[in-house]
Design an enzyme around this catalytic site. Structure first.
Site, PDB file in Angstrom:
ATOM      1  N   GLU A 151       0.803  -1.215   0.000  1.00  0.00           N
ATOM      2  CA  GLU A 151       0.000   0.000   0.000  1.00  0.00           C
ATOM      3  C   GLU A 151       0.837   1.266   0.000  1.00  0.00           C
ATOM      4  O   GLU A 151       0.353   2.341  -0.355  1.00  0.00           O
ATOM      5  CB  GLU A 151      -0.932  -0.008   1.215  1.00  0.00           C
ATOM      6  N   SER A 152       2.101   1.147   0.357  1.00  0.00           N
ATOM      7  CA  SER A 152       2.990   2.311   0.327  1.00  0.00           C
ATOM      8  C   SER A 152       3.453   2.644  -1.086  1.00  0.00           C
ATOM      9  O   SER A 152       4.143   3.641  -1.297  1.00  0.00           O
ATOM     10  CB  SER A 152       4.209   2.039   1.212  1.00  0.00           C
TER      11      SER A 152
END
Length: 261
Positions: free
Chosen positions: A59-60
């Site tokens: 998700e980063s």
């Protein structure tokens, strides 16, 4: 829950059982949007066993990570060194997810209902919750845009597998369609718990019990589920973790027991 696998030096923990069972479900999958924790363990074990070409997206914005050891957060610097790409949030969510490039979204939840909608916001009422949870993060986008979603649940009891969510953080496609929104993917297709595996083909189907772990009965799973759980005509028994799978988990994937409890 702990069991003992043939040849294992010590009892198999719940985390090990869940990680092994989830990793096997990733066979033949290519791109996985994985969260930190059990999804990280499962995807890394899958890479070493049933899915050597698997590509993990975090998700980063990190894609194709090759960390030297397990990351402790989605923004851990160890993910960036050697990664295939690090994308901006608009590129990650707008192009990768909404572009339909994720085979499996790997999520966790505090509650799940029979259609695969998830609660990661509050237990109890919104105004005065018993527990306040982290919230959605990117789970709504993962649910809506991944081809399918796997959920790993540490607890299997009527409070977690509930007929009515205390709060719907992440609607499955059935609930989204009822609100006039057409998601891209099939929603939750697999739920892995310490009692067994629930599955559904996609929109219009309830989750049903398809497999139990050794020593677990169908009736135990039904009693631990907060709705009238459908059961497959032939319920399989999940093969216990092998000595090789446990060795990889304990010695190669998570020797520091960052996530193995």
């Amino acid at each position: 829950m702990t069991t003992t696998a043939p040849g294992a030096a010590r009892a198999v923990t719940s985390s090990e059982l869940l990680s092994v069972a989830a990793s096997r479900e990733l066979a033949s999958r290519r791109t996985v949007f994985a969260g930190i924790g059990l999804p990280t363990l499962a995807t890394e074990l899958a890479r070493l066993t049933v899915a050597p070409r698997i590509e993990v997206v975090y998700e980063s914005g990190v894609c194709g990570a090759h960390p030297s050891h397990l990351p402790e957060t989605i923004a851990d610097a160890v993910l960036i060194s050697g990664a295939e790409a690090v994308l901006s949030m608009p590129a990650l969510f707008g192009c990768v997810l909404q572009g339909g490039h994720i085979d499996v979204g790997f999520l966790g939840a505090a509650q799940i209902d029979r259609w695969g909608s998830l609660n990661t916001s509050v237990i109890g009422s919104w105004e005065s919750p018993t527990v306040r949870l982290p919230g959605s993060g990117g789970a709504v986008e993962v649910m809506a845009n991944s081809r399918e979603v796997f959920v790993v649940m540490r607890r299997h009891d009527p409070r977690s597998f509930t007929a009515e969510l205390d709060f719907c953080t992440t609607p499955g496609p059935d609930r989204a369609l009822a609100e006039g929104i057409r998601p891209l993917g099939a929603g939750v297709t697999r739920v892995i718990t310490e009692l067994g595996i629930l599955a559904r083909a996609g929109i219009g189907e309830e989750l049903r019990l398809v497999a139990v772990h050794p020593g677990v009965t169908v009736e135990q799973v039904r009693e631990a589920t907060g709705w009238d759980l459908q059961v497959a005509d032939a319920v399989e028994t999940v093969p216990p973790p092998t000595e090789a799978e446990l060795r990889l988990l304990r010695e190669d994937v998570d020797p520091g027991r960052v996530y193995l409890r």
